[in-house]
Design a protein around this motif. Sequence first.
Motif, mmCIF file in Angstrom:
data_model
loop_
_atom_site.group_PDB
_atom_site.id
_atom_site.type_symbol
_atom_site.label_atom_id
_atom_site.label_comp_id
_atom_site.label_asym_id
_atom_site.label_seq_id
_atom_site.Cartn_x
_atom_site.Cartn_y
_atom_site.Cartn_z
ATOM 1 N N THR B 172 0.845 -1.204 0.000
ATOM 2 C CA THR B 172 0.000 0.000 0.000
ATOM 3 C C THR B 172 0.877 1.249 0.000
ATOM 4 O O THR B 172 0.647 2.182 -0.781
ATOM 5 C CB THR B 172 -0.925 0.016 1.242
ATOM 6 O OG1 THR B 172 -1.803 -1.086 1.163
ATOM 7 C CG2 THR B 172 -1.744 1.283 1.321
ATOM 8 N N VAL B 173 1.896 1.261 0.880
ATOM 9 C CA VAL B 173 2.779 2.435 0.956
ATOM 10 C C VAL B 173 3.501 2.611 -0.383
ATOM 11 O O VAL B 173 3.509 3.723 -0.946
ATOM 12 C CB VAL B 173 3.809 2.281 2.107
ATOM 13 C CG1 VAL B 173 4.776 3.443 2.126
ATOM 14 C CG2 VAL B 173 3.093 2.191 3.446
ATOM 15 N N MET B 174 4.051 1.502 -0.890
ATOM 16 C CA MET B 174 4.824 1.611 -2.139
ATOM 17 C C MET B 174 3.949 2.062 -3.306
ATOM 18 O O MET B 174 4.324 2.954 -4.062
ATOM 19 C CB MET B 174 5.479 0.257 -2.466
ATOM 20 C CG MET B 174 6.787 0.059 -1.715
ATOM 21 S SD MET B 174 7.343 -1.628 -1.736
ATOM 22 C CE MET B 174 7.514 -1.921 -3.474
ATOM 23 N N LEU B 175 2.774 1.459 -3.421
ATOM 24 C CA LEU B 175 1.894 1.793 -4.550
ATOM 25 C C LEU B 175 1.368 3.229 -4.443
ATOM 26 O O LEU B 175 1.254 3.931 -5.460
ATOM 27 C CB LEU B 175 0.733 0.792 -4.595
ATOM 28 C CG LEU B 175 0.052 0.626 -5.948
ATOM 29 C CD1 LEU B 175 1.030 0.110 -6.993
ATOM 30 C CD2 LEU B 175 -1.120 -0.358 -5.832
ATOM 31 N N SER B 176 1.047 3.671 -3.217
ATOM 32 C CA SER B 176 0.566 5.052 -3.032
ATOM 33 C C SER B 176 1.654 6.043 -3.423
ATOM 34 O O SER B 176 1.405 6.998 -4.158
ATOM 35 C CB SER B 176 0.171 5.311 -1.575
ATOM 36 O OG SER B 176 -0.825 4.447 -1.180
ATOM 37 N N VAL B 177 2.866 5.812 -2.917
ATOM 38 C CA VAL B 177 3.970 6.730 -3.201
ATOM 39 C C VAL B 177 4.329 6.671 -4.688
ATOM 40 O O VAL B 177 4.494 7.704 -5.339
ATOM 41 C CB VAL B 177 5.202 6.398 -2.316
ATOM 42 C CG1 VAL B 177 6.403 7.230 -2.699
ATOM 43 C CG2 VAL B 177 4.856 6.619 -0.847
#
Lengths: 241, 245
Positions: B172-177
């Motif tokens: 989630t963090v990687m895809l959002s960023v």
Amino acid sequence: MVLKINNLSKTYRNGRGIKAISFQVQEGDIYGLLGPNGSGKTTTMKIITGLSRADEGDVQIFGLSVENDGEKSLEQVGCLIEAPALYEYLSAKKNLENAAAYYADIKAPRIEDILKQTGLLQYQNDKVKEFSLGMKQRLGLALALLANPKFVILDEPANGLDIEGMVAIREIILEQAKSKGITFLISSHLAHELELICNKVAIMKDGCLLKTATMEDVIEQSGTLENYFIETVRSGKEKSL
Amino acid sequence: MKAIQAGVLNESNKLLSRKKYQVSLIFTCLLSIAIGLLGGYAKGLVGLSLTNTPLTVLSLVTGFILPLMIAMVSADLFTAEQENGSIKAVITRPVSRSSILTSKVLAIVLYTLLVLVVSLVTSLLYGLVFNGLGVSHIAEALLAYAVSIVPMLPITLFAVAVSQLCKNSSSTVMLSVFGFIVIFAASVVFPRISPMLFTSYTGWYKLFIGAGMPITNIINVMALLLAYTLIFFAASSWAFEKKEY
């Protein structure tokens, strides 16, 4: 009628699931769902509590449909499905306070009361991540009982517990049923465990409900619930052959 | 409404009781001081203003720090709770899923506001003590920080929508960023589409400071950001409602 399940079916992508499950739980029952792992007990309970949705069929709790009446149908329900749903970085008390915030009439004395009943009062300020499996299970039970529900659903409440832990959970369930008249639906793969607390039982295997019976009839017919389960499963196999 | 109120309190308590979010606030505080110090040494070079520390801090906070923090918080409140099963603690209560989603979104917005307040207070104090900020600068900083929550709303809902698609919190963090960077890069590579992208307005507080406020421009940008917020909220609600645990 506390719970009415009618023709409940659900198939997962891997082909597993439940098929045409129907049974009813009456007020005051301690109703057991007995079956091996993968027999569909948890799927059934997830659908009852709104965590999952059925492909077909209907669930009614106190006459309210879980599908159509949503959160209203869960007002009188407490549950523990699979592992206890806990915030490990919070204390036991804080976990209970978080849950209590959703009910207008649950205040601090009730939290203390349920901590006492589940033997966690002295650990109330400890973080859950420091708890043993048995303590987590007891806290899960405390969360299920917190809002004074009339109907409690417990999925494998004795899972992974040692003998003392299993006895403690059993005693809490029997005490709550006796003193508060709470109706229970309890799943387990341990026949002996259900035999000791339930007055009615349903046998599940491979996503199907094979038989329902009162514990009296089970004992009269087979001597133990374990024998009854084996006989039911074998006769089911013979029929299918 | 009471369920949302209780939910916001619960979610905010959960966030603030976690060490990483307490440390994030301290980090924001230290970063504001570091930028002030660096501004003193650089004396206006490398884009760091000596005279207006709060605004220099704000551009860094809204452009980099907050999008990253929002992605982290969304991952923790949605994906991680789904991953470890703790989301069942609230899903099985008599609370509608829309109330649960709204409470979590509001808790993220409140935490974002808290980060903005911490950086405002720290940078203002630094500016007042070391740079002798005037009243006009203070008023300007207050206004800039207050309006900066608006471009953070579509970024929040974007991260929440992404969290509905992912099965573990790190993705989630990687895809959002990554999504934020890709959209931002698209606005740089294709400047003509830049005005239509929500990532282009992290520094929209600049419209509010200076001699005259371009009211029409402000209204247009506000409408665009609101539209993005509503679209991402609708997508998140739909996915959250459909989710099975």
